[in-house]
Design an enzyme around this catalytic site. Structure first.
Site, PDB file in Angstrom:
ATOM      1  N   ARG A  94       9.260   3.834   2.522  1.00 36.59           N
ATOM      2  CA  ARG A  94       9.942   3.636   1.238  1.00 36.59           C
ATOM      3  C   ARG A  94       9.781   2.209   0.728  1.00 36.59           C
ATOM      4  NH1 ARG A  94      14.040   6.713   3.697  1.00 36.59           N
ATOM      5  NH2 ARG A  94      15.429   4.908   3.907  1.00 36.59           N
ATOM      6  N   HIS A 129      22.697   4.025  19.655  1.00 35.83           N
ATOM      7  CA  HIS A 129      22.576   2.751  20.369  1.00 35.83           C
ATOM      8  C   HIS A 129      22.128   3.034  21.784  1.00 35.83           C
ATOM      9  CE1 HIS A 129      23.695  -0.390  17.605  1.00 35.83           C
ATOM     10  NE2 HIS A 129      24.742   0.307  17.176  1.00 35.83           N
ATOM     11  N   ASP A 159      17.433  -0.577  25.604  1.00 35.75           N
ATOM     12  CA  ASP A 159      16.867  -1.464  24.585  1.00 35.75           C
ATOM     13  C   ASP A 159      15.653  -2.238  25.092  1.00 35.75           C
ATOM     14  OD1 ASP A 159      18.569  -0.757  22.576  1.00 35.75           O
ATOM     15  OD2 ASP A 159      19.829  -2.542  22.679  1.00 35.75           O
TER      16      ASP A 159
END
Length: 380
Positions: A94, A129, A159
């Site tokens: 986008r 998360h 992560d």
């Protein structure tokens, strides 16, 4: 610059956690990493010098919502080897900086995408998360006490281990192909993929009948009394891990013995009794007293150090595992290379937009003065 990746150029679209970690790994190893920040967006840490995930990088602040800002990113991508981003699926497209846009200006670009759920699948466009990604893979279920809830392993496992490290490995693998004449490509790195990958051995052990699918019942999850953490007399802790019989024998000897008829090491039915005996002995001395007892041994025992204590551990200090640069103590770049060593970071992590003018000039971005004047690019 130093390190084996000297000469490599990486564009990192600013984000949090795993993608910046991947960028830091590449910068640590010598790559020139240009981080594209958002103008006016505060960093995760008030003092940028302490945001060490951004060490070794240049920063240009660009308004990506303006088409001219997207054009700046495309101009950087045209001269880069790698671009990494951590948007939800569809956002980069986008903004006009998706893979097709970037490959239109640089067909050999390695485009690294970092997400939690991946680029496709039912949850691909939903938020999450580290903890939620670990939960879905089954890995979180395996971590924690037998009589309690699963324990979040900070955000290191998802992560950074299953995320940023996987992205860096994927990028380097793709670069190997482009270096051999292959085309540029998209690297889809997802935390759920990487976390599951890290647990490959566990899944194999489960299917082989060598691992119980419950917490605190196995060799490496705290179930075994000779692989766990015990409190010492001063309220601190000792990590114990002598799995092999010869190491365990040395552990028991240095412990001062476990009575006249201690349970056999691998007699699972007597593990509760063995745990109680070990706990009683370890609780009789302070942590540092035990450190002296086990010094230089193969008993596989180490003190549980705090984050503040770890840099001063004699072994870590001897290897310079932590370095102090620009007044901030931090982990040193790793791994180590004999011919192209990577040095410690020489300057603080940048403020967002600190190098905007430098980047515009070095990469010959068209209409740089107008971009600065109109606030499309901001110099801090």
């Amino acid at each position: 610059m130093s390190g084996p990746l000297t000469g490599l150029t990486v564009v990192e679209i600013a984000g949090l956690g795993p993608a910046p970690f991947a960028g830091m790994l590449l910068a640590d190893l010598g790559a020139t990493v240009v981080r594209v920040d958002r103008p006016g967006e505060p960093g995760l840490i008030a003092d940028p010098r302490h945001d060490v995930l951004n060490r070794g990088k240049l920063s240009i602040a660009v308004d990506l919502k303006d088409p001219r800002g997207a054009a700046v990113v495309l101009a950087l991508a045209a001269a880069a080897d790698v671009l990494v981003e951590g948007f939800r699926p569809g956002v980069a497209e986008r903004l006009g900086i998706g893979p097709a846009d970037c490959h239109a200006v640089n067909s050999r670009l390695v485009y690294g995408r970092m997400t939690g759920w991946g680029q496709d699948g039912p949850r691909a466009r939903t938020a999450g998360h580290d903890l939620t990604y670990l939960a879905a893979t089954g890995v979180l279920h395996a971590i924690g006490p037998a009589d309690g809830a699963p324990v979040p392993p900070l955000n290191l496992l998802g992560d950074y281990g299953g995320g940023g490290m996987l992205l860096a490995a994927g990028v380097l693998a793709a670069l190997w192909q482009t270096g051999r004449g292959g085309p540029g490509q998209v690297v889809d790195a997802a935390i759920v993929d990487g976390t599951a990958l890290l647990a490959t051995q566990l899944f194999g052990l489960v299917h082989g009948g060598l691992w119980q699918d419950r917490r605190g019942a196995n060799l490496l999850d705290g179930g075994a009394p000779f692989y766990g953490v015990y409190p010492t007399a001063d309220g601190r802790h000792l990590a114990v891990g002598p799995i092999e019989p010869r190491f365990y024998a040395e552990f028991v000897e240095r412990l001062g013995g476990l009575g006249t008829e201690p349970p056999d090491q691998y007699d699972v039915t007597r593990w509760p009794r063995l745990r109680a005996l070990i706990a009683e002995r370890i609780a009789s001395r302070t942590r540092d007293e035990w450190v002296a007892v086990f010094a230089g041994s193969d008993a596989c025992v180490a003190p549980v150090l705090s984050l503040g204590e770890a840099p001063d551990d004699p072994h870590l200090a001897a290897r310079d595992v932590f370095v102090e640069s620009y007044g901030v103590r931090q982990p040193a770049p790793a791994p180590r290379f004999s011919a192209t060593p990577a040095g410690p970071p020489a300057s603080p992590p940048p403020r967002p937009g600190e190098h905007s003018e430098t980047v515009l000039a070095r990469w010959s971005i068209p209409d740089g003065a107008a971009l600065l004047r109109d606030g499309i690019v901001v110099q801090d």
